[in-house]
Design an enzyme around this catalytic site. Sequence first.
Site, PDB file in Angstrom:
ATOM      1  NE  ARG A 142      -4.004  -2.102  -4.762  1.00 30.65           N
ATOM      2  CZ  ARG A 142      -3.390  -2.457  -3.578  1.00 30.65           C
ATOM      3  NH1 ARG A 142      -3.416  -1.545  -2.569  1.00 30.65           N
ATOM      4  NH2 ARG A 142      -3.616  -3.647  -3.201  1.00 30.65           N
TER       5      ARG A 142
ATOM      6  CG  ASP B 269      -2.020  -1.032   1.244  1.00 32.20           C
ATOM      7  OD1 ASP B 269      -2.256  -1.671   0.349  1.00 32.20           O
ATOM      8  OD2 ASP B 269      -2.638  -0.979   2.249  1.00 32.20           O
TER       9      ASP B 269
HETATM   10  P1  FDA Z   1     -14.181   8.831  -6.062  1.00 31.23           P
HETATM   11  O1  FDA Z   1     -13.981   9.352  -4.725  1.00 31.23           O
HETATM   12  O2  FDA Z   1     -14.008   9.776  -7.074  1.00 31.23           O
HETATM   13  O3  FDA Z   1     -15.504   7.936  -6.018  1.00 31.23           O
HETATM   14  C1  FDA Z   1     -16.145   7.423  -7.079  1.00 31.23           C
HETATM   15  C2  FDA Z   1     -17.289   6.714  -6.697  1.00 31.23           C
HETATM   16  O4  FDA Z   1     -17.267   5.762  -5.902  1.00 31.23           O
HETATM   17  C3  FDA Z   1     -18.139   7.801  -5.704  1.00 31.23           C
HETATM   18  O5  FDA Z   1     -18.855   8.620  -6.286  1.00 31.23           O
HETATM   19  C4  FDA Z   1     -19.137   6.825  -4.954  1.00 31.23           C
HETATM   20  O6  FDA Z   1     -20.183   6.397  -5.555  1.00 31.23           O
HETATM   21  C5  FDA Z   1     -17.879   5.629  -4.679  1.00 31.23           C
HETATM   22  N1  FDA Z   1     -17.200   5.926  -3.555  1.00 31.23           N
HETATM   23  C6  FDA Z   1     -16.003   6.106  -3.517  1.00 31.23           C
HETATM   24  N2  FDA Z   1     -15.447   6.057  -2.056  1.00 31.23           N
HETATM   25  C7  FDA Z   1     -16.601   5.654  -1.452  1.00 31.23           C
HETATM   26  C8  FDA Z   1     -16.786   5.485  -0.197  1.00 31.23           C
HETATM   27  N3  FDA Z   1     -15.682   5.312   0.928  1.00 31.23           N
HETATM   28  N4  FDA Z   1     -17.845   4.814   0.410  1.00 31.23           N
HETATM   29  C9  FDA Z   1     -18.917   4.583  -0.724  1.00 31.23           C
HETATM   30  N5  FDA Z   1     -18.647   5.174  -1.749  1.00 31.23           N
HETATM   31  C10 FDA Z   1     -17.681   5.384  -2.284  1.00 31.23           C
HETATM   32  N6  FDA Z   1      -5.317   5.091  -0.970  1.00 31.23           N
HETATM   33  C11 FDA Z   1      -4.220   5.323  -0.726  1.00 31.23           C
HETATM   34  O7  FDA Z   1      -3.767   6.534  -0.417  1.00 31.23           O
HETATM   35  N7  FDA Z   1      -3.153   4.167  -0.485  1.00 31.23           N
HETATM   36  C12 FDA Z   1      -3.553   2.969  -0.801  1.00 31.23           C
HETATM   37  O8  FDA Z   1      -2.478   2.147  -0.571  1.00 31.23           O
HETATM   38  C13 FDA Z   1      -4.871   2.734  -1.308  1.00 31.23           C
HETATM   39  N8  FDA Z   1      -5.216   1.639  -1.350  1.00 31.23           N
HETATM   40  C14 FDA Z   1      -6.363   1.248  -2.113  1.00 31.23           C
HETATM   41  C15 FDA Z   1      -6.777  -0.332  -2.619  1.00 31.23           C
HETATM   42  C16 FDA Z   1      -7.873  -0.114  -3.312  1.00 31.23           C
HETATM   43  C17 FDA Z   1      -8.149  -1.624  -3.948  1.00 31.23           C
HETATM   44  C18 FDA Z   1      -8.958   0.837  -3.511  1.00 31.23           C
HETATM   45  C19 FDA Z   1     -10.185   0.572  -4.322  1.00 31.23           C
HETATM   46  C20 FDA Z   1      -8.430   2.098  -2.978  1.00 31.23           C
HETATM   47  C21 FDA Z   1      -7.367   2.493  -2.406  1.00 31.23           C
HETATM   48  N9  FDA Z   1      -6.947   3.709  -1.849  1.00 31.23           N
HETATM   49  C22 FDA Z   1      -5.663   3.798  -1.379  1.00 31.23           C
HETATM   50  C23 FDA Z   1      -8.169   4.625  -1.371  1.00 31.23           C
HETATM   51  C24 FDA Z   1      -7.995   5.744  -2.937  1.00 31.23           C
HETATM   52  O9  FDA Z   1      -6.945   6.414  -2.853  1.00 31.23           O
HETATM   53  C25 FDA Z   1      -9.249   6.611  -2.721  1.00 31.23           C
HETATM   54  O10 FDA Z   1      -9.330   7.213  -1.606  1.00 31.23           O
HETATM   55  C26 FDA Z   1     -10.678   5.665  -2.735  1.00 31.23           C
HETATM   56  O11 FDA Z   1     -10.614   4.714  -3.794  1.00 31.23           O
HETATM   57  C27 FDA Z   1     -11.715   6.534  -3.224  1.00 31.23           C
HETATM   58  O12 FDA Z   1     -11.660   7.272  -4.485  1.00 31.23           O
HETATM   59  P2  FDA Z   1     -12.339   6.457  -5.826  1.00 31.23           P
HETATM   60  O13 FDA Z   1     -11.106   6.424  -6.657  1.00 31.23           O
HETATM   61  O14 FDA Z   1     -13.104   5.144  -5.494  1.00 31.23           O
HETATM   62  O15 FDA Z   1     -13.081   7.768  -6.393  1.00 31.23           O
END
Ligand code: FDA
Length: 305
Positions: free
Chosen positions: A179, A129
């Site tokens: 990732r 991570d």
């Molecule tokens: P965005 O925030 O734009 O969300 C897109 C849509 O997804 C939203 O409109 C909503 O519908 C849904 N959604 C997103 N987050 C949600 C939540 N918490 N609850 C409910 N719905 C939600 N970060 C980091 O800094 N270091 C890391 O090592 C990791 N590792 C990691 C692994 C994996 C498999 C994932 C999916 C994510 C991470 N992250 C992470 C977290 C990442 O940086 C980010 O904060 C979250 O994925 C939220 O952003 P989205 O890309 O989903 O987009």
Amino acid sequence: MRRLFLWAAGNRWLKEHLPRLPFMRRAVGRFMPGESIEAALAASAPLHAAGIGTMYTKLGENLDRLAEAEAVADHYVTVLDAIRAVGIDGEISVKPTQLGLDHDEAATLAHLVRLAEYATETGSFLWIDMEGGAYTEPTIRLYERLRAVQPRTGLCLQAYLHRTAADIERLMPLDPAIRLVKGAYDEPAAIAYRDKRRVDANYLGLAVQFLLAGRGHSVRLGLGTHDVALIEQVAEQVAPAGLGHDAFEVEMLYGIRTGEQFRLARAGYRVRTLIAYGDAWYPWYMRRLAERPANVTFAIRSLLP
Ligand code: FDA
């Protein structure tokens, strides 16, 4: 709201007191099937049946003493055994500070090498991570040294950081597994884009750049995002280069956009769900609340019996 929750994630007093509240425990259940590895593995059954792979992470970060890292590494060894015993497509994902990065980089690397060796032996894979900005450079350094000896390893990179395009270029000669996520910490404007549209645009550019540059190499890309529109844009932009849906993997968190995870798997995408477990869930849960204000409403509703 985002900044408030990210501040709360790092506050020692809140970290000690809030997790004791029963409603908090009920609320976090939405993102975590349970605190034990057994609960996390049990949650993989419907995913596995739908062809969705899994990743397991025991929550915890920033150890008080280096000696604690030994127990964390031992734990992940038992998780790799359990994944093999259950017979699922399961991988592990670890935080460098959970393995002692605050104390000793060489010792952290030794733990990572041990876990990567055992992941290879058990047919699994080790992900690292990415934590807050202070850890970006040492974590990339760790991955460079790890990847040189252990191919079945991958690293998380954050699209909100200005430096990530250069980091991808730097890692490309290693045929890395990346990732790509948007980034979950509260970083200053000096090092990170703070506007969501810029983060999204950078994410798209980085994913496409990685996939095009990686053609013909044994690279691996996980799109670690719940932003399905963005995933579809990546797919559209690389399609003219002959890259199909299987050129990358979609990686989402347990309990978030679950319906989309199953739908994407049915539509031919390779999907993997990250399942977190453990009792040190407080800062991680605060970051989930920061990502989406609607989660706060859900948490408040958990106050009701
Ligand atoms: P965005 O925030 O734009 O969300 C897109 C849509 O997804 C939203 O409109 C909503 O519908 C849904 N959604 C997103 N987050 C949600 C939540 N918490 N609850 C409910 N719905 C939600 N970060 C980091 O800094 N270091 C890391 O090592 C990791 N590792 C990691 C692994 C994996 C498999 C994932 C999916 C994510 C991470 N992250 C992470 C977290 C990442 O940086 C980010 O904060 C979250 O994925 C939220 O952003 P989205 O890309 O989903 O987009």
